[in-house]
Design an enzyme around this catalytic site. Structure first.
Site, PDB file in Angstrom:
ATOM      1  N   GLN B 259      -1.680 -32.543   0.871  1.00 60.36           N
ATOM      2  CA  GLN B 259      -2.046 -31.452   1.760  1.00 60.36           C
ATOM      3  C   GLN B 259      -0.993 -30.354   1.701  1.00 60.36           C
ATOM      4  OE1 GLN B 259      -4.546 -29.597   3.279  1.00 60.36           O
ATOM      5  NE2 GLN B 259      -5.124 -31.720   3.546  1.00 60.36           N
ATOM      6  N   HIS B 262      -0.782 -27.382  -0.943  1.00 61.43           N
ATOM      7  CA  HIS B 262      -1.681 -26.217  -0.942  1.00 61.43           C
ATOM      8  C   HIS B 262      -0.910 -24.935  -0.666  1.00 61.43           C
ATOM      9  CE1 HIS B 262      -5.658 -27.694  -1.687  1.00 61.43           C
ATOM     10  NE2 HIS B 262      -5.495 -28.686  -0.830  1.00 61.43           N
ATOM     11  N   GLU B 327      -8.813 -31.204  10.413  1.00 62.05           N
ATOM     12  CA  GLU B 327      -9.755 -30.986   9.310  1.00 62.05           C
ATOM     13  C   GLU B 327      -9.995 -32.307   8.562  1.00 62.05           C
ATOM     14  OE1 GLU B 327      -8.085 -28.549   6.290  1.00 62.05           O
ATOM     15  OE2 GLU B 327     -10.011 -28.116   5.332  1.00 62.05           O
ATOM     16  N   HIS B 328      -8.902 -32.949   8.145  1.00 63.20           N
ATOM     17  CA  HIS B 328      -8.983 -34.245   7.444  1.00 63.20           C
ATOM     18  C   HIS B 328      -8.273 -35.299   8.279  1.00 63.20           C
ATOM     19  CE1 HIS B 328      -8.688 -31.136   4.190  1.00 63.20           C
ATOM     20  NE2 HIS B 328      -9.717 -31.812   3.700  1.00 63.20           N
ATOM     21  N   ASP B 361     -11.754 -34.570  -1.653  1.00 64.34           N
ATOM     22  CA  ASP B 361     -11.646 -33.183  -2.093  1.00 64.34           C
ATOM     23  C   ASP B 361     -12.481 -32.941  -3.351  1.00 64.34           C
ATOM     24  OD1 ASP B 361      -9.894 -32.541  -0.086  1.00 64.34           O
ATOM     25  OD2 ASP B 361      -8.092 -32.736  -1.314  1.00 64.34           O
ATOM     26  N   HIS B 420     -44.911  -9.817  31.357  1.00 63.05           N
ATOM     27  CA  HIS B 420     -44.902 -11.206  30.903  1.00 63.05           C
ATOM     28  C   HIS B 420     -45.946 -12.002  31.680  1.00 63.05           C
ATOM     29  CE1 HIS B 420     -41.013 -10.120  29.145  1.00 63.05           C
ATOM     30  NE2 HIS B 420     -40.909 -11.313  28.588  1.00 63.05           N
TER      31      HIS B 420
END
Lengths: 432, 432
Positions: B259, B262, B327-328, B361, B420
């Site tokens: 991770q 990145h 996220e993960h 991934d 209506h």
């Protein structure tokens, strides 16, 4: 009201200007909203209270005075005339039944090597529903927002509704009672959105904010999007009616009115291949309009943005509907189902001469919060799926890590991410 | 790398500052982007071409030169080493198989009085996929964006990818070939987003734009949201690992690295109840880091935003995971399923010691485009559902119009919307 004909050379550009609507954000509104958001983020309840006093003319001394107890909601419910109470209950039951079909099951599958993949479905913990106050205070919107959230299993539903000069709407409070709203706070505007998005000492942060509002509310929702989820930012309401000429023209005229009476920028368009029928609808409009209580709004809306359009045939009408991607589409024809099959883009499709949009607005069952301004090209009605989210499940067996690991290391090396490659390679048998 | 302990009195505020990430929009970026958007809206292809020449250093004289033919994509595919080609194909097949499970069926139900209610599902007509160029050019992102769109039945998939100084990435083009992308245009930045959102003479307007990009791309997507759909505006990537202390510490260290590599603002956090195990992971990190090709990025990321956190037990770890909404999430424990049942908020959950995030991934099957920055509280992985939308179906029988009409007229009168009410009342038998 404009009269167009699809065979005219200028039709394409005429249609384009008819549909054009400037949705540009207003920098002045954005700046005002940004200041309110920052202030509520900083000062919490004190700021919310001050804005509520100032903008709504409510003389509350504390947030507690702005929070309605369940007993207050129930009392409002009890005060309603029986006919209104029963109509609300009947509508809520139908909306609930429809939305229960939207609940999606979790799923998993197991591969031969023991790897298991799946998708979990979880409701949101807490949502905030914005309901406008004052003249456009709609109990039906309470049902349409709260019931899908409830069906989804949301843990806590907080409803905010401004009460200008302290005026509370019993129908709105009763609808909140019926729909199972957990907490009602009588605040509104950008300050209410800020309180829900950031949380304050008395209002907990929510995970998503839904519901319609004025331009300040819309700007505030857009600004907090990302920190919390939001539904779509709604534009003016629209109806597109495709008629084969066989429906009572008074019905069609009134369906156009029912959209137009919302406000001056609402849009009502009729498509029909029969020129003589369009004349009959125009005559109905001329005859019925003067009797309408909201005739000034209707007249302005029809003049500004309405149109009666003669088309070549119903097939062309469907093509135009896909181009317009209307919020509401009525297929007021003898056999609506073949036409429905040709429609790709519409928020809600009303089929048959008896399906007036008003039935869908209140009680047919499907949601009346629908994508506007051509967003039906990519967006859906509000639904249970807006109050749940998915998580991917990835269980990898030892055997699975071998085949997957080889693919992953190759691709990770190709992308120049060596730690990714090693993380997969460590699980390979030859490396243990 | 920070070392925290959940029993420390300061832990709650320590965790909060660890997770804090300023996602505020940058006014300078917004202004630049607004100018580019307005220019492309006004001048179309000419503006796109100029910005591409200026920002990407590409000396193209026409949009045609920036558009890659299917033959070009196929040639890139053919040029790849066999191992890469096969890995891409294997990953694509697995991603396709998983996403096919996400296809939702339309449904209808008929009521006793003949009224029919339902939900139609329609794919989007045309979508634009943004793929970053240059050093962070990821073929896996092409698969993860294009395959769900293809499975959803999207009519046309247009991929934009900048090629700084004309450098094309064969893996990206080959992935586009495999995924069935219809058209690749080598443009990027805000100008690419503008071209897709407004359309130009050579690029048709799309209905939705998905895919990651730099801050200019993110700001442009945010600005055109509403005119077209967008996926989430992504924040820095994150992993949270819950380990019982039984996984090889080198594996966990490398998962944290994967991770962290990145970028410097990526976040890697490990939760474990075993202090001695945390020491072993720290030792693995110290030993393995110097060998990593991207060690500078990893070291910065771990120092800035990483943490090894000792927790009381695995139950507390799950509570923290729900608070962090990562996220993960790796559940690197002996029996991950009971823990999974306790997780409410995570983009993707990796179960078991063999399920490293890297496998997800690339090739496990579920999508790698996942909600970041706590948005897993309300958002889902990218999926087939992002490329389809729903339309409500409301067929009302004559009998149905009687019961629904009475409810609707009552509620419409209560809301002060007489057109209506009349539109519903016209369909009542007593009024015909």
């Amino acid at each position: 009201m404009q009269r167009l004909n699809s065979t005219d050379q200028a039709f394409s550009s005429q249609l384009q200007s008819l549909l054009a609507f400037e949705t540009a954000q207003n920098p002045a509104v954005d700046a005002t909203v940004a200041a309110i958001l920052a202030d509520v983020k900083q000062r919490g309840d004190a700021a919310v209270l001050e804005y509520t006093q100032r903008f709504d003319g409510v003389a509350a001394a504390s947030m507690a005075e702005l929070t309605l107890s369940p007993a207050t909601l129930q009392a409002a419910y009890q005060r309603l005339p029986a006919a209104q109470r029963e109509a609300l209950e009947a509508a809520a039951a139908r909306v609930r039944r429809y939305h229960e079909r939207q609940v999606q099951p979790a799923w998993q599958y197991r591969e031969d090597d023991g790897t298991v993949l799946g998708q979990a479905i979880t409701p949101l913990d807490r949502v905030g529903l914005y309901v406008p106050g004052g003249k456009a205070s709609y109990p039906s919107s309470v049902l349409m927002n709260a019931i899908p959230a409830k069906v989804a299993g949301v843990g806590e539903i907080i409803l905010v509704v401004p009460t200008p000069r302290g005026e509370r709407n019993d129908l709105v409070l009763a609808a909140a009672h019926i729909a199972g709203v957990d907490r009602v706070i009588t605040i509104g505007g950008a300050q209410a959105v800020a309180a829900l998005a950031y949380g304050t000492a008395t209002i907990p942060q929510v995970d998503k904010i839904t519901g319609p509002g004025n331009q300040y509310v819309a700007a505030a929702k857009r600004a907090v999007f990302g920190l919390v989820g939001i539904d779509m930012v709604a534009g003016p309401s629209e109806i597109l009616i495709i008629c084969d000429g066989g429906t009572d023209p008074d019905w069609i005229a009134m369906d156009l009115f029912s959209q137009a009476e919302h406000d001056e920028i609402a849009q009502s368009i009729l498509l029909c291949p029969d020129a003589e029928y369009l004349e009959r609808v125009a005559a109905s409009i001329a005859r019925l309009l003067p009797e309408m209580p909201r005739r000034d709004i209707i007249a302005a809306s029809l003049a500004n943005r309405g149109a009666l359009i003669q088309v070549r045939d119903l097939a062309e009408a469907c093509q135009l509907a896909n181009q317009i991607a209307p919020e509401h589409l009525e297929l007021s024809v003898a056999d609506p189902w073949p036409l429905q099959a040709a429609i790709r883009h519409a928020g809600a499709i009303f089929l048959g001469r008896y399906a007036s949009e008003a039935l869908g607005d209140y009680c047919a069952g499907p949601n009346h919060v629908l994508p506007t301004s051509r967003t039906a090209r990519f967006a859906s009605p509000l639904g249970v799926y807006d109050f749940q989210k998915r998580s991917s499940l990835i269980y990898v067996s030892q055997a699975g890590a071998q085949s997957l690991g080889r693919i992953a290391t190759t691709l990770a090396q190709g992308e120049g991410l060596p730690a990714h490659a090693l993380s997969a390679a460590y699980r390979l048998e030859e490396n243990q």
